[in-house]
Design a protein around this motif. Sequence first.
Motif, PDB file in Angstrom:
ATOM      1  N   ILE A  16       0.871  -1.172   0.000  1.00 42.51           N
ATOM      2  CA  ILE A  16       0.000   0.000   0.000  1.00 42.51           C
ATOM      3  C   ILE A  16       0.906   1.219   0.000  1.00 42.51           C
ATOM      4  CG2 ILE A  16      -1.854   1.196   1.226  1.00 42.51           C
ATOM      5  CD1 ILE A  16      -2.393  -1.513   2.663  1.00 42.51           C
ATOM      6  N   SER A  74       1.550   8.569   0.364  1.00 44.39           N
ATOM      7  CA  SER A  74       1.680   9.752  -0.481  1.00 44.39           C
ATOM      8  C   SER A  74       3.087  10.337  -0.385  1.00 44.39           C
ATOM      9  CB  SER A  74       0.662  10.807  -0.042  1.00 44.39           C
ATOM     10  OG  SER A  74       0.811  11.050   1.343  1.00 44.39           O
ATOM     11  N   HIS A 116      -4.500   8.553   2.333  1.00 41.57           N
ATOM     12  CA  HIS A 116      -4.037   8.164   1.000  1.00 41.57           C
ATOM     13  C   HIS A 116      -4.570   6.782   0.614  1.00 41.57           C
ATOM     14  CE1 HIS A 116      -1.473   8.518  -2.488  1.00 41.57           C
ATOM     15  NE2 HIS A 116      -1.095   7.269  -2.309  1.00 41.57           N
ATOM     16  N   ALA A 117      -4.549   5.855   1.568  1.00 39.82           N
ATOM     17  CA  ALA A 117      -5.038   4.498   1.287  1.00 39.82           C
ATOM     18  C   ALA A 117      -6.520   4.549   0.914  1.00 39.82           C
ATOM     19  CB  ALA A 117      -4.826   3.605   2.508  1.00 39.82           C
ATOM     20  N   ARG A 127      -8.180   7.086  -0.321  1.00 34.67           N
ATOM     21  CA  ARG A 127      -8.352   7.723  -1.643  1.00 34.67           C
ATOM     22  C   ARG A 127      -8.030   6.755  -2.770  1.00 34.67           C
ATOM     23  NH1 ARG A 127      -5.164  12.134  -0.009  1.00 34.67           N
ATOM     24  NH2 ARG A 127      -6.436  13.542   1.218  1.00 34.67           N
ATOM     25  N   SER A 128      -7.110   5.812  -2.494  1.00 24.45           N
ATOM     26  CA  SER A 128      -6.797   4.838  -3.554  1.00 24.45           C
ATOM     27  C   SER A 128      -7.770   3.673  -3.549  1.00 24.45           C
ATOM     28  CB  SER A 128      -5.353   4.332  -3.436  1.00 24.45           C
ATOM     29  OG  SER A 128      -4.649   4.925  -2.424  1.00 24.45           O
ATOM     30  N   GLY A 129      -8.869   3.802  -2.814  1.00 24.07           N
ATOM     31  CA  GLY A 129      -9.935   2.810  -2.927  1.00 24.07           C
ATOM     32  C   GLY A 129      -9.945   1.745  -1.856  1.00 24.07           C
ATOM     33  N   SER A 157     -11.237  12.555   3.668  1.00 22.58           N
ATOM     34  CA  SER A 157     -11.529  11.719   2.497  1.00 22.58           C
ATOM     35  C   SER A 157     -12.823  10.986   2.760  1.00 22.58           C
ATOM     36  CB  SER A 157     -10.369  10.733   2.284  1.00 22.58           C
ATOM     37  OG  SER A 157     -10.819   9.593   1.601  1.00 22.58           O
TER      38      SER A 157
END
Length: 445
Positions: free
Chosen positions: A64, A67, A105-106, A108-110, A136
């Motif tokens: 994972i 950013s 960040h995790a 946001r990446s789904g 997010s």
Amino acid sequence: MKGRNDQKFVCAACGARHATWLGRCGICGDWNTIEALRDQPAASGKAAVATVLSDVDASKVARIPTSLSEVDRAMSGGPVRGSTVVIGGEPGIGKSTLALAMAAHASRSGLRTLYVSAEESEGQLAERARRMGAASSGLDVVMTAELAAVLAVLGDYGMVVVDSIQALSDPELGGQAGSVNQIRHCAQALNVSAKESGTTAVILSHVTKDGSLAGPKVLEHLVDAVFVLEGERSDESRALRCLKNRFGKVSEVGFLRMGESGLQDEPDPGAAQLDDRLAGAAGSVMTAMRDGTRARLVEIQALVTPNPREAPKRQFLGLSSQRCNVILGLIEHFAAVKLDRFDVFMSIAGGHASDDPGLDLAIAAAIVSSALQRPMPADAAVFGELGLTGEVRKVRGEAERSAELMRHGFGRFVAPAGGDGPQGGRTSVRTLAEALQAMGLSRRH
Ligand code: TYD
Ligand code: MG
């Protein structure tokens, strides 16, 4: 002889096991850190299912990414999916800030992500997220300090941050949150549950400078990877150091900076050392220190001052006192500089610590420069290891060190003979005496 099963007490600071309760740990010397170990919950009794090793696909280790490229570097590409990771550090150093950035960040990446806050209120967390621009829609938060509440929802998420393990507890186990038993029990339960559901668990853990709180040491063998966020609260630079990584390199370090809007990558940690330097001062020597697999510009400082009456003082901040004492002996013997009536204080500027042997020659140069009150030329630097016969030995990462020095404008540098890397204005030396001569620090100058 007593076996490990008889050792029913554990030190919270260093993790050492003891057969009896003691007021002071005989291994690390800390006071009031010994606790009785309690029985851990019984095993499930399920039979293990074996797999043929050659059928396991090693390339399946999915990571994972975060950013921040410096965090990815320290974590060999980011946490591995389904692994349990500990991030330790002193209170206030930026663990929650780092973990929130990773979680945001995790998500946001789904990846469905949960941030468990056992210490702070929703408001505090929301304020931090606002400052960092980390809000997010895929990131859930929950305020709870109970293990069972976390375990009940952990499996619904791809990644869960627990902030912090010291604040989490299981009332059924008894004892206070933050005790060694609670920490071990909660970490173990989180780890087992995360492994079962394939969830990545990021556990935050406080450590204090004197190691008096149960920190990563107690957790180390329970989890897959341990990282420590280091730095001084009064200063903005931070380093994320890897202490253990079942899925990556151990000796890796990420350089970060705590800014107004959270942590950022620090592209040039050496630059700050130059900003604060008093160029042309005796006792100041620039060198390139090995940190992780990179080289980083640092200033070694020495203050050698007469003390004819008392026993001379020796203080080596951030440096190995064993190495420094040997170097003092080498200077007396090979450079004819007598130090027995002088106090010697040393440090790496900026509060850094290192036991890199490649700093030896810079340490020696700083001591002699201060003792003779003779500064090094402002654009000169040095690196190399010293042996007991006064020889200058080659060091690891010479190419990176030379490049780092030249990049910061140190056109002239003294380094071990026969070493590799860019030559530039390199002066190669074989002995301490030759090195001091080349730096204008010889008594005969
Ligand atoms: P924090 O992450 O709360 O530390 P820890 O979880 O390790 O105890 O951060 C601590 C400090 O960082 C706090 O004093 C405020 C500062 N900070 C910044 O300078 N910039 C920021 O963007 C944030 C979020 C915090
Ligand atoms: Mg915190």
